[in-house]
Scaffold this motif. Structure first.
Motif: not given
Length: 263
Positions: A75-80
């Motif tokens: 999720e973090l990779r997708r967002k930032d």
């Protein structure tokens, strides 16, 4: 003994060949170093190609450390992506087993964090001469064709937060105007005049004979470049503080291609 760290995603046969070749040069005494660890950005069972890479490491007796980049904080990779890069590589730094003198990025498919660039002396291959074209090897070759370049090469450079901008440690060069190349340039020039570069890329792409020949000649020299670069560091011929940098390894590489011998 000079200590090497090895970073790879283990995604293809080329990654295995490179590791196997360097370890063979170590075992025969040509390269006075040891590979302290191999870090893999996939886990066992994640991909068939990387599983073959893990099997090779086991066969060679090399300790491995792994952390799946694809499965880490998705999720973090997708967002930032930048924040993810910092967190992922901070965790990688925590699990590395020992200090090393030099880390080789060998088919490692992730941009490393700024902290990792600062903490580890990392070496990467870029398929162009110092000061030459930037980008992937495909982008480099198209830039060479567009510029009607007379020569090209590749370099081993220090990894910095700015992609492909780190100082060069070593390089090789070779001519693109030898008798074998000239007919390919003539045929390509005629197509460039008729169609333009964009149409040539779209219609022929990597099947363009000149493109393929540039790639072939570059690849032949890349593995010797890595081996001779590591040897120069391990034997103290160069260091990051050396005023001689970058070191031209063209003559050694051409001699190796001519004789097949490592010397």
């Amino acid at each position: 003994m000079y200590r090497l760290g090895w970073f790879s995603t283990g995604r293809d046969e080329a990654a295995r060949l490179l590791l196997e070749t360097v370890q063979a040069r170590i075992q025969e005494g040509f390269l006075p170093a040891r590979i302290a660890y191999v870090f893999v950005s996939r886990r066992p069972g994640e991909d068939r190609e990387s599983d073959l890479f893990f099997e090779l490491c086991q066969k060679l007796g090399l300790p491995t450390v792994h952390l799946s980049a694809r499965e880490f904080e998705p999720e973090l990779r997708r967002k930032d992506r930048e924040a993810w890069r910092r967190v992922y590589h901070a965790r990688v730094l925590e699990i590395l087993p020992e200090e090393v003198d030099l880390v080789v990025l060998a088919g490692y498919m992730w941009v490393v964090s700024e902290e990792m660039c600062t903490r580890l002396p990392m070496l990467n291959l870029h398929p162009a001469l110092p000061g030459g074209p930037k980008g992937t090897w495909q982008e480099v070759i198209w830039q060479l064709i567009s510029a009607r370049a007379a020569e090209t090469g590749a370099m081993m450079h220090r990894v910095t937060p700015v992609l492909d901008e780190g100082p060069a440690a070593t390089f090789y060069r070779f001519s693109l105007r030898t008798p074998d190349f000239l007919p390919l340039w003539e045929a390509c020039e005629e197509k460039l005049l008729r169609k333009g570069l964009s149409a040539l890329q779209a219609e022929e792409g990597e099947s363009l004979p000149l493109f393929g020949r540039i790639r072939e000649e570059g690849v032949r020299r890349e593995l010797p470049l890595i081996v001779y670069t590591l040897k120069a560091f391990a034997e103290g011929e160069i260091s990051w503080e050396s005023p001689e940098l970058p070191l031209d390894l063209s003559a050694r590489i051409e001699e190796h291609l001519r004789t097949g011998a490592w010397r």
